[in-house]
Design a protein around this motif. Structure first.
Motif, PDB file in Angstrom:
ATOM      1  N   THR A 346      10.752 -15.248 -71.233  1.00 27.57           N
ATOM      2  CA  THR A 346      10.150 -16.334 -70.460  1.00 27.57           C
ATOM      3  C   THR A 346       8.646 -16.394 -70.697  1.00 27.57           C
ATOM      4  OG1 THR A 346      11.854 -16.077 -68.763  1.00 27.57           O
ATOM      5  CG2 THR A 346       9.856 -17.274 -68.143  1.00 27.57           C
ATOM      6  N   HIS A 349       7.978 -17.917 -74.115  1.00 21.22           N
ATOM      7  CA  HIS A 349       8.212 -19.365 -74.073  1.00 21.22           C
ATOM      8  C   HIS A 349       7.075 -20.065 -73.332  1.00 21.22           C
ATOM      9  CE1 HIS A 349      10.326 -23.151 -73.857  1.00 21.22           C
ATOM     10  NE2 HIS A 349      10.277 -23.142 -72.532  1.00 21.22           N
ATOM     11  N   ALA A 350       6.627 -19.470 -72.242  1.00 23.27           N
ATOM     12  CA  ALA A 350       5.525 -20.063 -71.466  1.00 23.27           C
ATOM     13  C   ALA A 350       4.239 -20.088 -72.282  1.00 23.27           C
ATOM     14  CB  ALA A 350       5.329 -19.274 -70.167  1.00 23.27           C
ATOM     15  N   ASN A 375       3.717 -29.155 -64.955  1.00 27.15           N
ATOM     16  CA  ASN A 375       4.046 -27.722 -64.894  1.00 27.15           C
ATOM     17  C   ASN A 375       5.044 -27.392 -65.997  1.00 27.15           C
ATOM     18  OD1 ASN A 375       6.942 -27.656 -63.805  1.00 27.15           O
ATOM     19  ND2 ASN A 375       5.906 -28.925 -62.253  1.00 27.15           N
ATOM     20  N   ARG A 377       7.869 -25.832 -66.152  1.00 28.80           N
ATOM     21  CA  ARG A 377       9.311 -26.052 -65.949  1.00 28.80           C
ATOM     22  C   ARG A 377       9.682 -27.512 -66.180  1.00 28.80           C
ATOM     23  NH1 ARG A 377      13.288 -23.034 -63.907  1.00 28.80           N
ATOM     24  NH2 ARG A 377      15.076 -24.066 -62.958  1.00 28.80           N
ATOM     25  N   ALA A 378       8.719 -28.407 -65.966  1.00 23.60           N
ATOM     26  CA  ALA A 378       9.006 -29.839 -66.091  1.00 23.60           C
ATOM     27  C   ALA A 378       9.054 -30.289 -67.540  1.00 23.60           C
ATOM     28  CB  ALA A 378       7.957 -30.637 -65.330  1.00 23.60           C
ATOM     29  N   GLU A 380      10.209 -28.213 -70.258  1.00 25.90           N
ATOM     30  CA  GLU A 380      10.892 -27.259 -71.133  1.00 25.90           C
ATOM     31  C   GLU A 380      12.220 -27.778 -71.662  1.00 25.90           C
ATOM     32  OE1 GLU A 380      11.480 -23.739 -68.854  1.00 25.90           O
ATOM     33  OE2 GLU A 380      13.011 -24.611 -67.569  1.00 25.90           O
ATOM     34  N   SER A 381      12.692 -28.891 -71.120  1.00 26.86           N
ATOM     35  CA  SER A 381      13.974 -29.401 -71.599  1.00 26.86           C
ATOM     36  C   SER A 381      13.785 -30.274 -72.824  1.00 26.86           C
ATOM     37  CB  SER A 381      14.674 -30.206 -70.496  1.00 26.86           C
ATOM     38  OG  SER A 381      13.987 -31.430 -70.284  1.00 26.86           O
ATOM     39  N   LYS A 433      13.452 -24.967 -74.246  1.00 29.13           N
ATOM     40  CA  LYS A 433      13.856 -23.677 -73.685  1.00 29.13           C
ATOM     41  C   LYS A 433      15.189 -23.256 -74.297  1.00 29.13           C
ATOM     42  CE  LYS A 433      14.768 -21.114 -69.456  1.00 29.13           C
ATOM     43  NZ  LYS A 433      14.923 -21.148 -67.976  1.00 29.13           N
TER      44      LYS A 433
END
Length: 1497
Positions: A346, A349-350, A375, A377-378, A380-381, A433
Motif C-alpha cells: 500500500t 502504491h501510495a 485523496n 483512494r479516490a 486508485e481505480s 491499484k
C-alpha cells in the motif's frame, strides 16, 4: 465358464485414466507429440534411425570417427522430413545420440548450425522424457559456453518459427535448471544488472539507483570491468546484455504480425510467454529482469494485441498473460528478496500516486487539477484514472510519460510513438491499484461449479501436450516467497481436485441414465448409481444475515431428501456413514431427447446429458424421522430403528456463501430462475478422496497468517542459498554428545557403526564399556574454525583450543557408559530394548535425526526405514524429555506400523497419542486415540489411587490418602519421602550392609507381591541397595503419574480432557498428513506445540501436504520453535498420486518436497542394505540404487536358504498368451482387464494352497483396478468359498500396496497392446520389491521385454524360462531343497532349450513330462507316474505350457485330495466295524499310498 468382468463401480487406478489415453498415442512412430511416447526395443531395432545409430552405438569408434554428413542425414532425413516427430526424437535420445556423438564431436569453430540445433533438440527431448539432460555437458564442459552463445545468437537470427520455438524451449529448460552450476553461470549473465543498458533512459536507471544505492556501486564496477575488456570481449558483453531486450523486440514483432490461425506464430508467442513467466517467477532471474519487462511494456503490448482478444485461438495466450501480469507486480522486493506485506504494498502504491499528483500539479494544472487535489483512494481505480487521463491530448500524454520515465516509442521502432490507447494503457497499468490475491481467493468458492469443472481449459486438458505450454503454475525447485509457494500449490491442488470431482460426476450421471420423460419432457432416471441418488425433496432452511463488514450471507442451510429403497443394505450403510462435515454435491440435470444414447464425445458431456448446475455443500447433520438432528450412535434406539426401516434419508447441508452470492447476483442481472430450486441429484464421494475443501481452507488460512518457517530452513525451503545450510553439520546447535541408549547392542556393534573412527573410552578402560553408550563426537571443522576466529588474539582461548584438540581428534569418538537404573521389581518396570543391529548407514541416519536441522533419509525397499524412524523418535524422547515430536505419514497403515514399533521400545505409553482414523487398526489392546487415552488415564488414576491406599495400609498410616490425586500428593510429600530419607540416613549411619538395608527398608510390605523376592539370602549389599532404590523409583513414578492425571480431576468434559492430553501430556503425537490438513485450524487454536517432525513416506506426499504439518503451531515471539525436520522416503518409488497428467508433468505437481530437496542437492543419507527379499530377487531392482546390498539375515535365516516348495524357481516371469482369443480388454474406458492372466494367477494361488501355503502369506497384485476386480470375481467363483483355499491376504493394485510386503506375490501386468504405466520405472520398482520369498509375474513377454525402460529388470527376469516350472513331490513348508541347487543346472538347460526353435527340452527327467498339449489325462498320468517312482519322483520338474494345463493340473490335485479323503473315511469306517486286532492292516496301506500321491503332487 470364466466369470464376466466385475460390475462394481470401481474407480480407475491411480493413473489409469490418463495413462491409457497416453498409450493410445504411442502405437505408431508418427504419433502426436505428447509427453508420453517412449520407444520399444523393437522400434530401436527396426526404425531407420537404428541403422544410422550404428555409427555412434559403438563407443570405441565413436571417439575417433566423425562424419559431419551423418548429422545432416539424421537432421534432414529423419527429423525435418518427419516434421520433428516425437517418435524419431525419442529414438535418437534413447540411442544416446547426444552423449555419444553430438556433444563429443561438437567444435565451436567448425560445427554447423544443424549440429547446434540437433543438440538443442536432444536436450529438449530429454526434458520431455523427464530424464537427466546435462550429464554429457558436465563431463566435458569446456565447450559449453561457446555452444550456449551459439544458441543465443540462433534465437535472434533463426527465421523458421518452429526452430525458433524449439530454441525458446531450450532456453526455458536452461532457466529451469539453475541448480546446475554449469547452466547457472551462463544463464545469469543474461539477466544481470548490465541488462539495464536497454532501459528507456539513463534517468530511469538513476531513479532505480536512487532507491537502491548499493546497485549504483555494482553498476560502476560492471562498467569498469567492461572498459577493461578487449574489443571481442566487449562485443560479447554487449550482445549478452542486450539479448533479452532483442528477444522481446522479436517477440513483439511476431505477436503484432499474427493474423487468423497462424499456428507457428501462435505457438511461438505462447512459448515465449512461458519463458517470460519463468524468468519472473524465480528470484535470481527476476531481480533485474522485472524492471526490463516493465520498461519494455510487454504486458500492455500483449494486452492490446489483436491476438489476445481472439476468443478462440487467443485464450491460452490471454491466460498466460494474466500470469505474467501477476508476477510482474508480485509482492516481493526483487533486490532484497524480502516478501512485502500488505501495508508495504500500500505504501509503494501510495508513493507512486503521490509522485503522479505532484507532477500533475506542477505540469498539468488545468487538465489534471482534480487528480492532483483528490485523496489517493479516490484515484486508485482504473475507471477514475482513465477519466482524468482522457483530459490530456497525445502530446501531453507523451510529456507526462517522459516525466515519469515511461517509454513512449515502440521498442521495435524507436522512431514511431505509441498510440494514445497504448499510452493510456501503460499509465493505467502503472497507477491502478493492484487487486489483492488474498481478497480474490477469499471471494472464491471452495466448491467447484459446473464452469470450473467442465469449461476450465486446464481441467479439460487431460493429456499434457508437450508441444504447447499450459496456463498453470509450475512447482519447480525455487519459489519467490512462502506466499508464492502456497498460491501455486493452492491453484494446482484446486484444479486437481476439480478434475477428480468431474470424473466422479461423469461416472455417476452416466450410470443414473437421465432421459427426457415421454409426456412432459421432465428428466427421469432409468439407471442407478451407488454414489448418487435422485433428490425427492429440496428445501432452503435458512439464509442468515451477513456478518459485520461482509457482503455475503453468514450461513445458508438447506434440507435434501432422497430415497434409498432400491439400494442394497451394504449401499444403504455407505450412505448412513455420511457424517457432519462430509462433502456432498448437488446437481441439476435437464435431460435432452438423445441423452439416453451412449455419449460418443462429439458434443460436450454437459450438453449431451443436460448437466446445468453443480454446487458443493457440507453436511451439518442427519435429519431423523421426527425432523430433528439425529445421530446413529447416540439417538434413541427406537428412533434409529424407525429411521433405518424408512425409505428416505434427509441431510441438513450448509451451502457455500460466496457461491450463493455469485448465483443471486447472476440471477438479478439475467433475470433467470433460482439455481437452488432445480437440483435433482445428490452425489457423494469416497471419504478418502473428498478432503479437498479442508485442505484448500488450510492453504487459504496459511496465506493470510504470518508464516514463520524456521530461520535455519527458510532458504533451503524456497530453494536458495547453500543446500547444505540446514544440515546438522552446518548448524551452531550441533549435539556433540549423544546418549544412544539401546541403539547399539554391544561395543563391537558401536565400533562397526563408525568405520574409520577410533573408539576411546572416556575413563581409559575400554573393557568396561557396555551398552548403553554415550558418544561424544569431534567438533565439526566449520564450527572449530568459526570458534577460533572469534577467540583470535586470546592466549587463554588458544590454550583451551590446544587442550581440546589433544582431548579429541577428528577421527576419534569418546565413549562412556552408565548403568541403567533399576526402575522397580515388576515386569512392567523393565524397559523394552531395541534388538535391531543397525548398519553404519542407519546409525548415521539416527545420529543426523537426533541432531537439530534437516535430515533426509532415502530408504530403498526393505532397508529398515521404519526401524530408523522409530529409533530416532525413541532417542529424541529420551535425550530431550521436554520436547514434543510430531510423527506424520501418508497412509494410516504406515502410521500404525510405526506406532506399533514405538510401543515396543522404551517409550512410556502415557506419552503416546494417535490422532485421526485408523487407530482402531493398531495391533494392540490399548487405545491411543485422544478419547482412548483419556479413558486410559482415568482408569489408570483409579488403579494408581488404589495402589496409594495399599501403600498407606502397608505403612500402617490411617486416612483416605487415595481418595484424590491431591491427597495422594500430600501423602507422598509428608509420608513417603520422609520415610525414604530416613532409610537413606540409617543405611549411611549403619553402613551399607545387607542386614541394615533389609531391616531398614520401609516399603517391604508393599512390595511383598513382587514376582521375585526383593532380598534373597544370597543377595549382596550392593544388589539389595539397588533393589531398594528401584522400589523407590517405582513409587516416585507412581506419584508422578498421579500428578499428571490430576488435571483430569479438574477438567470435567471429555473434550477438555482430550485437548489437555494433546497439548500438555503427549510427547509423541502421530497423524496422517491428511489429518494435519483437516485439523490445522483446530490445533493452532488449541495452542498445540511441537519441536520435532518426523515424516515417513515423505516421497509419496504432495509438496503442500508436507508443508502443512510444519505449521500446526503459532510462532513464539516471532520464531518458529521447530528444531528438527526429518524426512524419510524413497524418490525412486511411486510419487504422490496426481491423476491429471497436465498437472503432473507440466505443473510438476507430482514432485514431493522430499524429491525437490534431493534435486536441490540437500545432503541425503541413502540406506544401503536390504533385509526383505532373497538376494537374487532383490537384484531385480537393485540397479536403481547406488550401492544396495543385503543385510546378514538374507544369508543367515533359514527361510531364505530353502527353495519355494512346489516351484523350481524362487521368481519367474510367466508368459501368458491370448486366452480364448483375447488379451487385454476394456469393458469400459480405462478399466483394463485380462481374463487369461486372472485365471492363471488364481490357478497358481489354488496350487499353492493345495501345497499348504498359508493364505495370509500370499498377495495378488495387479497394475489396474479393472484387473483387480476381475481377479476377485474369479476367486469368488473358483475358490474363495472353499475353506481349503479361502482368500489371499490381499488382492489389490501395485499403487495401493506401496509400503507393504508379503512372503509370496503373484503379479499380473495385464497389458498386451501397450506397456501402460508400468513404463514408469518407479512403479516397476514397487511391483518387484513387495515379495520376500517368491515372486511370480504373469504378462506378455514380447511386449515387456521390448520396453527400453524396463530392460535392466527384464534381463534378470528372463534368465529363467518363461513357462511356469513346478517341482513335484514337495509340500509347504517341508522342503530341504537349497535355493538354486537344481535350478542352476536344469533351469539353465530349460532356458536354453526354450530359446531354440524345434528342440526338445533337457535330459531324462524332462522327458518324463513332455511339452505340448497336456490335458486332464496328462496331469493324472503325471501324478500316477510320480506316485510309482517313489523317492526318485521328488526331484521331478514339471513344465506348465498354458493356462488350461495349469487349471487341469490343479483339478487333478483336487481330485487326488478328494480320493484321499474318501480313502481315509473308508478306513475309519472299516476300523469301527472290524475287530481291533485286524482293523489297521488294510487301512495303513491305503493311507500310505494316498499320502504319497498327495506329497508327489
Amino acid at each position: 465358464m470364466p466369470p464376466k468382468h466385475s460390475i462394481k463401480e470401481a474407480q480407475p487406478s491411480d493413473k489409469d485414466a490418463t495413462e491409457d489415453q497416453a498409450q493410445a498415442q504411442t502405437q505408431g512412430s508418427n504419433a502426436p507429440q505428447t509427453g508420453s511416447h517412449r520407444p520399444t526395443v523393437k522400434d530401436m531395432q527396426t526404425d531407420s534411425v537404428a541403422t544410422l545409430a550404428e555409427a555412434w552405438s559403438n563407443s570405441e569408434s565413436a571417439a575417433t570417427e566423425y562424419d559431419s554428413q551423418l548429422i545432416e542425414r539424421v537432421y534432414n532425413d529423419e527429423l525435418v522430413k518427419n516434421d520433428f516427430s516425437v517418435a524419431k526424437l525419442a529414438l535418437l535420445e534413447v540411442s544416446q545420440y547426444l552423449e555419444r556423438y553430438l556433444w563429443p564431436h561438437y567444435d565451436p569453430s567448425q560445427s554447423p548450425t544443424i549440429h547446434v540445433l540437433s543438440i538443442v533438440l536432444m536436450v529438449n527431448e530429454k526434458f520431455r522424457s523427464r530424464v537427466g539432460a546435462w550429464g554429457a555437458f558436465e563431463e566435458s564442459p569446456e565447450n559449453f559456453p561457446a555452444f550456449f552463445e551459439q544458441v543465443q545468437r540462433l534465437c535472434l537470427q533463426e527465421t523458421d518459427l518452429k526452430l525458433k520455438r524449439y530454441l525458446a524451449v531450450f532456453m526455458i529448460n536452461c532457466f529451469q535448471s539453475l541448480e546446475n552450476p554449469l547452466i547457472r553461470s551462463e544463464c545469469m549473465r543474461l539477466v544481470s544488472l548490465s541488462t539495464w543498458h536497454s532501459l528507456v533512459s539513463a534517468a530511469k536507471r538513476e531513479a532505480e539507483f536512487k532507491e537502491y544505492p548499493q546497485l549504483l556501486k555494482f553498476w560502476k564496477h560492471l562498467e569498469k570491468k567492461f572498459d577493461a575488456y578487449d574489443e571481442k570481449q566487449q562485443e560479447k558483453a554487449v550482445f549478452e546484455r542486450t539479448w533479452l531486450s532483442e528477444m522481446m523486440k522479436g517477440f513483439v514483432q511476431i505477436l503484432e504480425s499474427i493474423e487468423q490461425d497462424e499456428e507457428e506464430k501462435i505457438a511461438y508467442c505462447e512459448r515465449f510467454m512461458e519463458f517470460l513467466i519463468d524468468l519472473e517467477a524465480q528470484l535470481p532471474t527476476r531481480r533485474y529482469f522485472n524492471a526490463l519487462v516493465e520498461d519494455h511494456q510487454i504486458v500492455a503490448i500483449c494486452k492490446l494485441s489483436k491476438f489476445a482478444s481472439n476468443k478462440q485461438s487467443g485464450v491460452l495466450f490471454s491466460q498466460l498473460l494474466d500470469i505474467l501480469a501477476f508476477y510482474t507486480g508480485f509482492e516481493i522486493n526483487g533486490h532484497t528478496g524480502l516478501a512485502l506485506t500488505k501495508e508495504e504494498m500500500t505504501e509503494i502504491h501510495a508513493a507512486r500516486l503521490s509522485k503522479l499528483q505532484r507532477i500533475a500539479f506542477a505540469e498539468f494544472k488545468e487538465e489534471l487539477m482534480d487528480l492532483a487535489m483528490s485523496n489517493l483512494r479516490a484515484i486508485e481505480s482504473r475507471e477514475t484514472l482513465l477519466k482524468h487521463f482522457e483530459n490530456l491530448d497525445q502530446e501531453q500524454l507523451i510529456r507526462l510519460c517522459h516525466l515519469l520515465n515511461i517509454r513512449t516509442t515502440k521498442i521495435t521502432d524507436p522512431e514511431i510513438d505509441y498510440s494514445r490507447i497504448m499510452l493510456l494503457e501503460v499509465l493505467l497499468l502503472q497507477f491502478e491499484k493492484r487487486h489483492s490475491q488474498i481478497e480474490r481467493i477469499n471471494a472464491l468458492p471452495l466448491y467447484p461449479d459446473e464452469n470450473a469443472l467442465f469449461e476450465d481449459a486446464a481441467v479439460k486438458e487431460e493429456m499434457y501436450n508437450a508441444d504447447r505450454p499450459l496456463a498453470l503454475p509450475k512447482l519447480n525447485l525455487q519459489f519467490l516467497t512462502l506466499h508464492d509457494y502456497l498460491l501455486r500449490n493452492f491453484n494446482l491442488f484446486r484444479l486437481e481436485s476439480n478434475y477428480e470431482i468431474r470424473q466422479d460426476i461423469e461416472d455417476a450421471v452416466r450410470r443414473l441414465g437421465p432421459r427426457a420423460g415421454a409426456i412432459d419432457g421432465a428428466t427421469v432416471f432409468s439407471g442407478w448409481s451407488r454414489m448418487a441418488a435422485p433428490i425427492s425433496y429440496f428445501k432452503m432452511v435458512e439464509v442468515a444475515k451477513p456478518n459485520l463488514g461482509e457482503d455475503k450471507p453468514s450461513l445458508i442451510t438447506a434440507d435434501v431428501t432422497f430415497n434409498v429403497r432400491k439400494y442394497t443394505e451394504a449401499i444403504q450403510t455407505e450412505w448412513e456413514a455420511i457424517r457432519e462435515h462430509d462433502i456432498l454435491f448437488l446437481l441439476t440435470v435437464e435431460a435432452q431427447e438423445d441423452s439416453y444414447e451412449h455419449w460418443d464425445g462429439k458434443v460436450s458431456f454437459r450438453q449431451h446429458y443436460g448437466l446445468k448446475h453443480v454446487r458443493g455443500c457440507q453436511v451439518v447433520s442427519v435429519i431423523g424421522p421426527n425432523g430433528k438432528p439425529f445421530d446413529y450412535k447416540k439417538s434413541d434406539p427406537k428412533l434409529i430403528q424407525d429411521h433405518r426401516t424408512g425409505n428416505t434419508r434427509t441431510f441438513r447441508i450448509a451451502l457455500d456463501a460466496n457461491q450463493y452470492k455469485i448465483d443471486q447476483e447472476a440471477a438479478r442481472k439475467s433475470g433467470g430462475g433460482d439455481v437452488y430450486q432445480t437440483f435433482n441429484i445428490v452425489l457423494r464421494r469416497q471419504p478418502q478422496e473428498n478432503n479437498f475443501k479442508p485442505v484448500l481452507e488450510t492453504i487459504r488460512d496459511l496465506m493470510q497468517s504470518d508464516l514463520m518457517v524456521p530461520e535455519w530452513l527458510h532458504d533451503v525451503f524456497l530453494g536458495y542459498g547453500n543446500p547444505n545450510s540446514a544440515h546438522y553439520s552446518q548448524l551452531k546447535r550441533q549435539v556433540r554428545e549423544i546418549d544412544f541408549r539401546d541403539t547399539f547392542l554391544d561395543l563391537d556393534h558401536l565400533k562397526a557403526s563408525f568405520p574409520g573412527m577410533k573408539v576411546k573410552a572416556k575413563d581409559g578402560d575400554e573393557s568396561a564399556l557396555t551398552a548403553p553408550f554415550v558418544v561424544k563426537f569431534p567438533e565439526a571443522p566449520e564450527a572449530a574454525a568459526s570458534g577460533s576466529k572469534k577467540k583470535k588474539g586470546s592466549d587463554k582461548a588458544k590454550k583451551e583450543k590446544a587442550n581440546q584438540n589433544q582431548e579429541q581428534a577428528q577421527d576419534e569418538l569418546i565413549v562412556s557408559t552408565y548403568k541403567t537404573p533399576n526402575m522397580g521389581p515388576y515386569p512392567e518396570d523393565v524397559p523394552n530394548i531395541n534388538k535391531v543391529r543397525f548398519t553404519p548407514t542407519q546409525v548415521e541416519a539416527i545420529k543426523a535425526g537426533t541432531n537439530p536441522g534437516l535430515t533426509l533419509v532415502v530408504g530403498p525397499p526393505g532397508t529398515g526405514k521404519t526401524d530408523v524412524a522409530v529409533q530416532i523418535i525413541a532417542n529424541l524422547y529420551n535425550n530431550f524429555p521436554n520436547q514434543h515430536t510430531l510423527l506424520v505419514t501418508h497412509s494410516n497403515q504406515a502410521l500404525n506400523q510405526l506406532f506399533e514399533k514405538i510401543i515396543a521400545l522404551d517409550v512410556d505409553e502415557r506419552h503416546l497419542l494417535r490422532l485421526g482414523h485408523g487407530e482402531e487398526e493398531l495391533n494392540t489392546e490399548l487405545s491411543f486415540s485422544k478419547y482412548g487415552r483419556v479413558t486410559s488415564f482415568l482408569e489408570k488414576r483409579v488403579n494408581l489411587l488404589a495402589e496409594v491406599d495399599r501403600l498407606a495400609q502397608s505403612m500402617e498410616i490411617g486416612g483416605e490418602h487415595g481418595s484424590t490425586c491431591e491427597t495422594a500428593g500430600y501423602f507422598y510429600s509428608y509420608h513417603v519421602v520422609p520415610k525414604w530419607k530416613e532409610f537413606e540416613r540409617k543405611v549411611t549411619v549403619n553402613g551399607e550392609s545387607r542386614e541394615s538395608i533389609v531391616t531398614s527398608f520401609p516399603f517391604g510390605e508393599f512390595f511383598s507381591n513382587a514376582p521375585v523376592p526383593l532380598f534373597s539370602d544370597c543377595t549382596t549389599a550392593e544388589a539389595a541397595l539397588d533393589a531398594a532404590q528401584g522400589c523407590f523409583r517405582h513409587l516416585s513414578k507412581l506419584f508422578e503419574q498421579l500428578e499428571e492425571v490430576s488435571a483430569f480431576e479438574l477438567l470435567r468434559t471429555s473434550y477438555d480432557r482430550a485437548n489437555y492430553l494433546l497439548t500438555k501430556e503427549a510427547k509423541i503425537i502421530a497423524m496422517t498428513c491428511t489429518h494435519a490438513a483437516l485439523k490445522r485450524r483446530e490445533l493452532v487454536n488449541l495452542g498445540f506445540k511441537y519441536d520435532n517432525i518426523v515424516m515417513e513416506e515423505a516421497a509419496q506426499i504432495l509438496e503442500v501436504e508436507t508443508f502443512i504439518p510444519m505449521l500446526l503451531q503459532d510462532p513464539e515471539d516471532g520464531v518458529n520453535r521447530l528444531k528438527r525436520v526429518i524426512l524419510i522416503g524413497d524418490h525412486n518409488q511411486l510419487p504422490p498420486v496426481v491423476k491429471n497428467t497436465a498437472f503432473q508433468q507440466y505443473g510438476n505437481m507430482e514432485q514431493s518436497m522430499f524429491t525437490r530437496f534431493v534435486r536441490l542437492g540437500v545432503p541425503a543419507i541413502e540406506l544401503d542394505a536390504q533385509g526383505r527379499a532373497r538376494s537374487d530377487m532383490a537384484d531385480l531392482y537393485k540397479w536403481r540404487y547406488k550401492s544396495l546390498g543385503d543385510l546378514p539375515n538374507i544369508t543367515e535365516r533359514q527361510e531364505y536358504k530353502f527353495a519355494n516348495p512346489g516351484f523350481l524357481h524362487d521368481f519367474q516371469f510367466v508368459n501368458v498368451n491370448n486366452y480364448k482369443g483375447q488379451g487385454e480388454t476394456a469393458p469400459r474406458p480405462h478399466f483394463i482387464q485380462n481374463l487369461g492372466e486372472a485365471e492363471y494367477v488364481v490357478a497358481v494361488y489354488q496350487y499353492m494352497r493345495l501345497l499348504g501355503y498359508p493364505a495370509e502369506k500370499i498377495t495378488i497384485l495387479t497394475t489396474y483396478n479393472g484387473q483387480k476386480d476381475l481377479i476377485r470375481d474369479v476367486l469368488n467363483q473358483r475358490c474363495s468359498w472353499n475353506p481349503i483355499f479361502g482368500r489371499p491376504a490381499a488382492v489389490t493394485t501395485v499403487d495401493k500396496y506401496q509400503g507393504q510386503q508379503n512372503d509370496y506375490v503373484l503379479l499380473s501386468l495385464v497389458r498386451t497392446k501397450a506397456v501402460g504405466h508400468v513404463r514408469d520405472v518407479r512403479r516397476l520398482v514397487v511391483a518387484l520389491s513387495r515379495a520376500r520369498l517368491g515372486l511370480y509375474i504373469f504378462g506378455r513377454q514380447k511386449l515387456f521385454e521390448n520396453c527400453h525402460e524396463l530392460e535392466p529388470a527384464f534381463k534378470r527376469l528372463l534368465k529363467y524360462p518363461t513357462k511356469l516350472w513346478l517341482k513335484t513331490g514337495e509340500m509347504y513348508p517341508n522342503t530341504v531343497r537349497i535355493i538354486g541347487a537344481e535350478a542352476k543346472t536344469d533351469g539353465e538347460e530349460e532356458a536354453e532349450a526354450s530359446t531354440k526353435a524345434g528342440k526338445k527340452g533337457g535330459k531324462k527327467d524332462k522327458k518324463s513330462t513332455k511339452k505340448g498339449k497336456a490335458g486332464k489325462a496328462d496331469a493324472e498320468a503325471a501324478g500316477e507316474e510320480e506316485s510309482k517312482s517313489g523317492e526318485a519322483s521328488a526331484s521331478k520338474d514339471y513344465e506348465i505350457q498354458d493356462i488350461d494345463q495349469m487349471g487341469e493340473y490343479v483339478f487333478g490335485m483336487m481330485k487326488e485330495q478328494q480320493q484321499y479323503a474318501i480313502q481315509q473315511q473308508q478306513a475309519y469306517l472299516q476300523s469301527i466295524s472290524e475287530p481291533m486286532e485286524t482293523e489297521s492292516v488294510p487301512a495303513a496301506g491305503t493311507e500310505g499310498d494316498g499320502a504319497m500321491e498327495v506329497d508327489q503332487e
